[in-house]
Design a protein around this motif. Structure first.
Motif, PDB file in Angstrom:
ATOM      1  N   UNK A 115      74.208  27.943  63.705  1.00  0.00           N
ATOM      2  CA  UNK A 115      72.965  28.193  62.968  1.00  0.00           C
ATOM      3  C   UNK A 115      72.954  27.391  61.679  1.00  0.00           C
ATOM      4  N   UNK A 116      71.753  27.048  61.223  1.00  0.00           N
ATOM      5  CA  UNK A 116      71.587  26.364  59.947  1.00  0.00           C
ATOM      6  C   UNK A 116      70.183  26.617  59.420  1.00  0.00           C
ATOM      7  N   UNK A 117      70.085  26.834  58.108  1.00  0.00           N
ATOM      8  CA  UNK A 117      68.784  26.970  57.454  1.00  0.00           C
ATOM      9  C   UNK A 117      68.354  25.591  56.964  1.00  0.00           C
ATOM     10  N   UNK A 118      67.129  25.213  57.262  1.00  0.00           N
ATOM     11  CA  UNK A 118      66.663  23.889  56.873  1.00  0.00           C
ATOM     12  C   UNK A 118      66.339  23.835  55.386  1.00  0.00           C
ATOM     13  N   UNK A 119      66.135  22.632  54.889  1.00  0.00           N
ATOM     14  CA  UNK A 119      66.029  22.409  53.446  1.00  0.00           C
ATOM     15  C   UNK A 119      64.864  23.145  52.806  1.00  0.00           C
ATOM     16  N   UNK A 120      63.806  23.405  53.573  1.00  0.00           N
ATOM     17  CA  UNK A 120      62.633  24.063  52.980  1.00  0.00           C
ATOM     18  C   UNK A 120      62.777  25.584  52.896  1.00  0.00           C
ATOM     19  N   UNK A 121      63.883  26.128  53.424  1.00  0.00           N
ATOM     20  CA  UNK A 121      64.133  27.579  53.437  1.00  0.00           C
ATOM     21  C   UNK A 121      63.165  28.354  54.320  1.00  0.00           C
ATOM     22  N   UNK A 122      62.268  27.669  54.999  1.00  0.00           N
ATOM     23  CA  UNK A 122      61.257  28.339  55.805  1.00  0.00           C
ATOM     24  C   UNK A 122      61.582  28.324  57.292  1.00  0.00           C
ATOM     25  N   UNK A 123      62.454  27.402  57.697  1.00  0.00           N
ATOM     26  CA  UNK A 123      62.789  27.281  59.114  1.00  0.00           C
ATOM     27  C   UNK A 123      64.295  27.275  59.329  1.00  0.00           C
ATOM     28  N   UNK A 124      64.665  27.671  60.543  1.00  0.00           N
ATOM     29  CA  UNK A 124      66.069  27.766  60.933  1.00  0.00           C
ATOM     30  C   UNK A 124      66.243  27.057  62.263  1.00  0.00           C
ATOM     31  N   UNK A 125      67.423  26.468  62.480  1.00  0.00           N
ATOM     32  CA  UNK A 125      67.785  25.939  63.795  1.00  0.00           C
ATOM     33  C   UNK A 125      69.005  26.697  64.287  1.00  0.00           C
ATOM     34  N   UNK A 126      69.024  27.004  65.569  1.00  0.00           N
ATOM     35  CA  UNK A 126      70.148  27.732  66.158  1.00  0.00           C
ATOM     36  C   UNK A 126      70.403  27.205  67.560  1.00  0.00           C
ATOM     37  N   UNK A 127      71.641  27.366  68.021  1.00  0.00           N
ATOM     38  CA  UNK A 127      72.052  26.822  69.312  1.00  0.00           C
ATOM     39  C   UNK A 127      73.039  27.787  69.943  1.00  0.00           C
ATOM     40  N   UNK A 128      73.146  27.719  71.277  1.00  0.00           N
ATOM     41  CA  UNK A 128      74.075  28.649  71.910  1.00  0.00           C
ATOM     42  C   UNK A 128      74.288  28.399  73.381  1.00  0.00           C
ATOM     43  N   UNK A 129      74.565  29.489  74.098  1.00  0.00           N
ATOM     44  CA  UNK A 129      74.966  29.400  75.503  1.00  0.00           C
ATOM     45  C   UNK A 129      73.813  29.093  76.452  1.00  0.00           C
ATOM     46  N   UNK A 130      72.599  29.048  75.947  1.00  0.00           N
ATOM     47  CA  UNK A 130      71.474  28.650  76.804  1.00  0.00           C
ATOM     48  C   UNK A 130      71.292  27.143  76.852  1.00  0.00           C
ATOM     49  N   UNK A 131      72.221  26.394  76.202  1.00  0.00           N
ATOM     50  CA  UNK A 131      72.210  24.922  76.218  1.00  0.00           C
ATOM     51  C   UNK A 131      70.976  24.331  75.540  1.00  0.00           C
ATOM     52  N   UNK A 132      70.420  25.066  74.580  1.00  0.00           N
ATOM     53  CA  UNK A 132      69.221  24.590  73.887  1.00  0.00           C
ATOM     54  C   UNK A 132      69.347  24.804  72.383  1.00  0.00           C
ATOM     55  N   UNK A 133      68.750  23.885  71.642  1.00  0.00           N
ATOM     56  CA  UNK A 133      68.591  24.053  70.200  1.00  0.00           C
ATOM     57  C   UNK A 133      67.192  24.593  69.954  1.00  0.00           C
ATOM     58  N   UNK A 134      67.108  25.699  69.234  1.00  0.00           N
ATOM     59  CA  UNK A 134      65.819  26.300  68.913  1.00  0.00           C
ATOM     60  C   UNK A 134      65.524  26.096  67.425  1.00  0.00           C
ATOM     61  N   UNK A 135      64.305  25.744  67.140  1.00  0.00           N
ATOM     62  CA  UNK A 135      63.832  25.654  65.754  1.00  0.00           C
ATOM     63  C   UNK A 135      62.769  26.729  65.576  1.00  0.00           C
ATOM     64  N   UNK A 136      62.918  27.573  64.547  1.00  0.00           N
ATOM     65  CA  UNK A 136      62.018  28.716  64.413  1.00  0.00           C
ATOM     66  C   UNK A 136      61.747  29.041  62.954  1.00  0.00           C
ATOM     67  N   UNK A 137      60.635  29.721  62.751  1.00  0.00           N
ATOM     68  CA  UNK A 137      60.226  30.106  61.400  1.00  0.00           C
ATOM     69  C   UNK A 137      60.908  31.398  60.979  1.00  0.00           C
ATOM     70  N   UNK A 138      61.320  31.458  59.712  1.00  0.00           N
ATOM     71  CA  UNK A 138      61.863  32.703  59.180  1.00  0.00           C
ATOM     72  C   UNK A 138      60.778  33.772  59.186  1.00  0.00           C
ATOM     73  N   UNK A 139      59.614  33.433  58.719  1.00  0.00           N
ATOM     74  CA  UNK A 139      58.492  34.366  58.695  1.00  0.00           C
ATOM     75  C   UNK A 139      57.929  34.533  60.102  1.00  0.00           C
TER      76      UNK A 139
END
Length: 448
Positions: free
Chosen positions: A325-349
């Protein structure tokens, strides 16, 4: 039988137990009693399973009667301690019920401790017995490994000239120029899963432990290799560490499903976050230290207020274990990755997904360097993802086994103006990459 054990205990205690010369060392709950409870009693009398309504997982619980109402640990000389009676009686009532009886030496220790007042010599009587036990001095690792250990943690030294990798009960330090062994730092946990230098570059935090048994963070003076402190002891391994930007705090993620935040000056825990239901596999602060994010084997990724620990967002889109997991520079979005073999980008809000990228294998702990994200993958590749376009911009090939971890060089190698990236794999291989052309600068099996 009880009378004979007590008489034997008094004799043995006076004659030998804890003695040195003419001095007698008092029996210690932390050193002597807690290990017995952990090894022989807690499986049937712990927080998840309390036979007879009786628990021994903390000092406080040890003193509370079970369903029988009998006093377990008597504080008056004319009282009978039910705990002591049950470990010394005949087989029909003896505890442990399904395992070997305690040894005479163990019974001597318990008897002597109760006779001396059953005192607690730790800091927190409500703390788990596994955590009050004094830090151990680990045995030295072998001089030469028979086989390589998986590289589950690595980091560049603050000057970028060395790489620190995990070993077996040790840290191993290598020269980045020629991949030669520089030195070894001993007396750390059996397996190391996380490394993080303090902002001053002098202290190295080591997240380690023995799977399913214990975990801890050891703070190491990097120059001397001395252990400065042992903190945040847990009932399972520590899986990740992250210093909070702009504050003297360290976030600690463990396989006991908790996140702990430690004040690195006082070495006291500020707060514990227990929002996950399974291993917390990765944690990351926002660049300004305002928010903290976590990934878990419980298939969720979460974001918290960094100051209060309040849960701000919970993302459930992976449907599988989340590893990085990582929080992006704008603090509004996050990226996460795992056992589904995909990177997801999502909004905190609102925790809604805004982008998805297939990475071809199970992703591990994420490394964000500016506008680029590095994803170690189980398909033997290290991927660079351009966060401006949400596309894979570089594929670093060369490993022959799962890539488990990656780190960025704080300074530059040679004449390049672009920091190098290092990665570690399950087969024990470490590679240093030139990001300019994805070429391998060094590659070696990190085995002393």
């Amino acid at each position: 039988m009880l009378r004979s054990y007590i008489l034997a205990a008094i004799v043995l205690c006076n004659d030998s137990i804890g003695s040195y010369g003419d001095e007698v060392t008092p029996v210690s709950f932390r050193r002597d009693i807690a290990p017995i409870l952990l090894d022989s009693c807690i499986a049937c009398h712990g927080p998840k399973k309390a036979e007879g309504g009786y628990r021994v997982d903390t000092y406080n619980e040890l003193l509370k009667p079970g369903d029988s109402g009998e006093t377990p640990i008597a504080t008056m000389p004319d009282q009978v301690s039910e705990f002591l009676r049950r470990i010394t009686c005949d087989e029909s009532e003896r505890m442990p019920a399904d395992n070997d009886a305690l040894t005479p030496d163990q019974i001597v220790l318990i008897t002597s401790w109760i006779a001396a007042g059953a005192k607690f010599d730790g800091q927190n009587p409500g703390e788990s017995v596994g955590l009050v036990i004094p830090p151990v001095q680990y045995l030295d690792p072998p001089d030469v490994y028979s086989r390589a250990v998986p590289i589950t943690a690595l980091t560049f030294s603050p000057d970028g000239k060395q790489i620190v990798t995990n070993g077996y009960h040790e840290l191993v330090i290598w020269n980045t120029k020629d991949a030669k062994l520089v030195r070894r730092i001993k007396n750390v946990g059996q397996r190391v899963f996380a490394l993080a230098f303090a902002p001053d570059g002098k202290t190295l935090a080591v997240g380690c432990g023995q799977p399913g048994r214990s975990g801890e963070v050891r703070l190491v003076d990097f120059e001397s290799g001395a252990i400065k402190a042992v903190v945040a002891r847990t009932s399972d391994v520590v899986l990740d560490l992250a210093y909070r930007p702009g504050a003297d705090e360290l976030a600690i993620a463990a396989a006991d499903s908790t996140i702990r935040i430690l004040n690195v000056d006082t070495l006291q825990e500020i707060q514990t976050i227990a929002s996950h239901a399974d291993w917390v596999t990765d944690i990351a602060w926002s660049d300004d230290g305002v928010r903290l994010a976590s990934a878990s084997r419980d298939k969720s990724a979460k974001v918290y207020d960094g100051a209060t620990g309040e849960l701000l967002s919970s993302y459930l889109g992976h449907g599988a274990a989340v590893r990085g997991i990582s929080i992006l520079a704008d603090n509004q979005q996050v990226v996460s990755v795992g056992s589904d073999n995909k990177l997801h980008r999502w909004n905190v809000d609102g925790a809604n997904k805004v982008a998805e990228i297939g990475v071809g294998g199970e992703g591990q702990k994420l490394l964000r360097v500016g506008a680029n994200l590095y994803v170690p993958c189980s398909d033997t590749r290290l991927l660079r993802i351009d966060l401006a376009t949400n596309k894979i911009s570089q594929v670093l090939k060369g490993h022959r086994d799962w890539v488990l971890t990656a780190c960025s060089q704080p300074t530059t190698l040679g004449d390049s103006d672009i920091p190098s990236i290092a990665s570690g794999a399950f087969d024990g291989e470490v590679r240093i990459w030139s990001i300019a052309d994805a070429a391998t600068v060094q590659a070696w099996i990190a085995k002393p």
